[in-house]
Write a protein that holds these residues in place. Sequence first.
Motif: not given
Length: 132
Positions: A82-94
């Motif tokens: 599972i990848l946790g990442w932050q997009d350019a708008g500072a939103k975090v996703w799994l």
Amino acid sequence: MSEDGLITIASKFSVKETLDRLEAKLRGRDITVFSRIDHASGAASVAMPLRPTELLIFGSPKAGTPLMQSNQTIGIDLPLKILGWQDAGAKVWLTYNDPSWLARRHRLDPGTDASVNGLAAVLSSLAKAAAE
């Protein structure tokens, strides 16, 4: 499921906190955590910018072995990630691979459907619990 076989859900927490929560939930279910890779730290080590991005690698022989008994090539996609990442708008996703997509990719026998569906339910539950 998206066409590319990835499932992505939003998290209310930072990447680190989301993966800390996920890791605790995995360990609480006696699921082995093999590794945690901080891609942003790796990028920083070579003076390259990367928003927070961490990968958690985990699995269970009890869940994975029946799938590999059906077709050993699924071992390229196991253990799970599972990848946790932050997009350019500072939103975090799994983001993680949909087990049903993996089953189709590796042409698993229909006899594995119950295992694949169970695995999908566990991943969905764990990801939501870590992200909400």
